[in-house]
Design a protein around this motif. Structure first.
Motif, short mmCIF file in Angstrom:
data_model
loop_
_atom_site.label_atom_id
_atom_site.label_comp_id
_atom_site.label_asym_id
_atom_site.label_seq_id
_atom_site.Cartn_x
_atom_site.Cartn_y
_atom_site.Cartn_z
N PRO A 1 0.81 -1.23 0.00
CA PRO A 1 0.00 0.00 0.00
C PRO A 1 0.84 1.27 0.00
O PRO A 1 0.43 2.29 -0.56
CB PRO A 1 -0.82 -0.11 1.29
CG PRO A 1 -0.12 -1.11 2.13
CD PRO A 1 0.51 -2.06 1.17
N GLN A 2 2.04 1.20 0.59
CA GLN A 2 2.90 2.38 0.56
C GLN A 2 3.42 2.64 -0.85
O GLN A 2 3.54 3.79 -1.28
CB GLN A 2 4.07 2.19 1.53
CG GLN A 2 3.64 2.13 2.99
CD GLN A 2 4.81 1.96 3.93
OE1 GLN A 2 5.73 2.77 3.95
NE2 GLN A 2 4.80 0.90 4.72
N ILE A 3 3.72 1.56 -1.58
CA ILE A 3 4.16 1.73 -2.97
C ILE A 3 3.01 2.30 -3.80
O ILE A 3 3.21 3.22 -4.62
CB ILE A 3 4.64 0.38 -3.54
CG1 ILE A 3 5.94 -0.05 -2.84
CG2 ILE A 3 4.86 0.47 -5.04
CD1 ILE A 3 6.39 -1.45 -3.19
N CYS A 4 1.81 1.78 -3.61
CA CYS A 4 0.64 2.33 -4.32
C CYS A 4 0.47 3.80 -3.99
O CYS A 4 0.20 4.63 -4.88
CB CYS A 4 -0.62 1.55 -3.93
SG CYS A 4 -0.65 -0.16 -4.52
N SER A 5 0.64 4.15 -2.72
CA SER A 5 0.52 5.55 -2.31
C SER A 5 1.59 6.40 -2.97
O SER A 5 1.32 7.51 -3.44
CB SER A 5 0.64 5.65 -0.78
OG SER A 5 -0.40 4.96 -0.14
#
Length: 445
Positions: free
Chosen positions: A393-397
């Protein structure tokens, strides 16, 4: 009694729990300095605000690569003196201390981004085995208490680390970005952080022992087999298909939770500078003052999490771990979103209390729920694999939030914080569907 091995693990005293968790004080010292100051450092070195999330991608990508590998390696390590997890504690501490000394001396943006890669990788080398350490050493009835002790030290370390720039400024150290260089308050904070990280982890390495594998002959046979690169790669990649049901359910909770946290860490500095201090100029004294104030805000939520760490297990025994987690996430989500409506800097401390409750639960409950569903001999690997649902999710963010902020929110990052709050509310609802069948009757130390 360990549900997976059938062996009885000795019940540890309060001080034994203290010693085995103390290293997390140093680990979170490093993470707190990173979380509160990285965007400030990038901005001071000339980063475009629209690209901040992209520059932060270094952190989750290194976690994605490092944690499952370190988990797998530590599962298949045993040394008569160093044990299974402690070699990785020590190696990570040495590398992280070096990175913390390098970060505030970055002379250009590209250098700061590169050091962030090194720093986050090194911190992950130390941190991942600490999660498995609890599952190794503690019976199910003490695992919630073990993770709560880690959360306590995480909170304490983060409070002090977040306040360091303000402390140094009060001692007369310059907080100005002279000539576009990183302020002395930030540099001295990172120097202190490097020393504290190493010493705190060293304390756990020296003072805590480890339980040897119950069947050393079988362990050595498996370890020899695991040394094959093809076997290791197949094991690491094949774990997704073998995830317990509880882990899959928690993955969705983690996904929305960490979108919210990543948004908060990236954008709180610029959001407060714009919404409260009335500036977007990273070279201005007001922007640097906003950066120091964000450090105080982060210290508040970290302090609350340290206090809540020992209270939440009591509520978990009275209700359930997933009920406590869902409630804390809901409070945290509403609190994060409320920052949009606040223009007085002192009032900002109120939502940080709610964020602190959520943070305490995020660091305790998912891991306590998960540990009871994992096979003991693969505890490190699955804990590392679980980190995928923290970093994805951090990469997506990192890939999406910059564009969303620019094109949908007109560059106002305080609206991105509201989006993060909404994501945390979604995570709260999803928590209610998690199966926690291995919940202990007692969770006290």
């Amino acid at each position: 009694m360990d549900m997976h091995t059938g062996t009885l693990k000795p019940r540890l005293s309060f001080w034994q729990l203290w010693n085995m968790s103390f290293g997390f004080f140093g680990i979170q010292f490093g993470f707190a300095l990173q979380n509160a100051n990285t965007s400030r450092i990038f901005s001071t070195l000339g980063a475009d605000p629209d690209n901040l999330a992209l520059y932060w991608l270094a952190a989750p990508v290194t976690g994605l690569l490092v944690q499952p590998i370190i988990g797998y390696l530590s599962d298949n390590t045993w040394h008569p003196k160093w044990g299974r997890r402690r070699p990785f504690f020590f190696i990570g501490a040495v590398l992280a201390a070096i990175a913390l000394f390098l970060m505030p001396n970055s002379a250009a943006l590209w250098m700061a981004v590169a050091v962030l890669w090194l720093m986050d990788a090194a911190i992950n080398v130390s941190m991942e085995p600490f999660r498995a350490f609890v599952g190794d050493k503690l019976d199910t009835s003490q695992q919630t208490a073990g993770y709560a002790m880690q959360t306590f030290f995480i909170g304490c370390g983060a409070v002090i680390a977040s306040l360091l720039p303000t402390f140094f400024e009060s001692m007369g150290v310059s907080n100005e970005a002279v000539g576009g260089l990183i302020p002395d308050t930030v540099r001295y904070s990172f120097y202190a952080g490097g020393a504290i990280f190493f010493l705190a982890v060293l304390w756990t390495v020296v003072s805590a022992d480890e339980l040897p594998p119950p069947d050393m002959e079988a362990f050595n046979a498996e370890r020899k087999h695991a040394r094959s690169f093809s076997v290791a790669l197949a094991e690491i990649l094949g774990g997704f298909a073998k995830m317990p049901k509880t882990m899959v359910q928690l993955a969705f909770v983690q996904f929305f939770t960490w979108i919210a946290l990543f948004a908060m860490w990236i954008y709180t500095g610029s959001a407060i500078a714009d919404n409260v201090f009335g500036t977007t100029d990273a070279q201005s004294s007001s922007f640097q003052a906003a950066g120091s104030w964000v450090g105080i805000m982060f210290a508040v939520y970290s302090g609350v999490s340290a206090l809540a760490a020992f209270i939440l297990p009591i509520f978990a025994r009275a209700t359930s771990r997933k009920t406590v987690h869902a409630t804390c996430l809901a409070i945290g989500g509403l609190s994060l979103a409320s920052i949009y409506f606040i223009t007085d800097k002192h009032t900002l401390m109120v939502p940080m209390i709610g964020v602190g409750l959520a943070w305490a639960s995020i660091l305790t409950m998912p891991y306590a729920i998960l540990a009871g569903s994992l096979p003991a001999k693969r505890m490190g690997y699955f804990m590392g694999l679980f980190n995928f649902f923290v970093v994805i999710p951090q990469i997506c963010s990192g890939l999406l939030l910059g564009g969303v902020t620019k094109h949908f929110f007109g560059g106002h990052t305080v609206l991105t914080l509201m989006l993060g709050g909404a994501c945390m509310l979604v995570a709260a609802v999803l928590t209610l569907f998690v199966s926690d069948r291995a919940a202990p009757v007692k969770a006290s130390a």
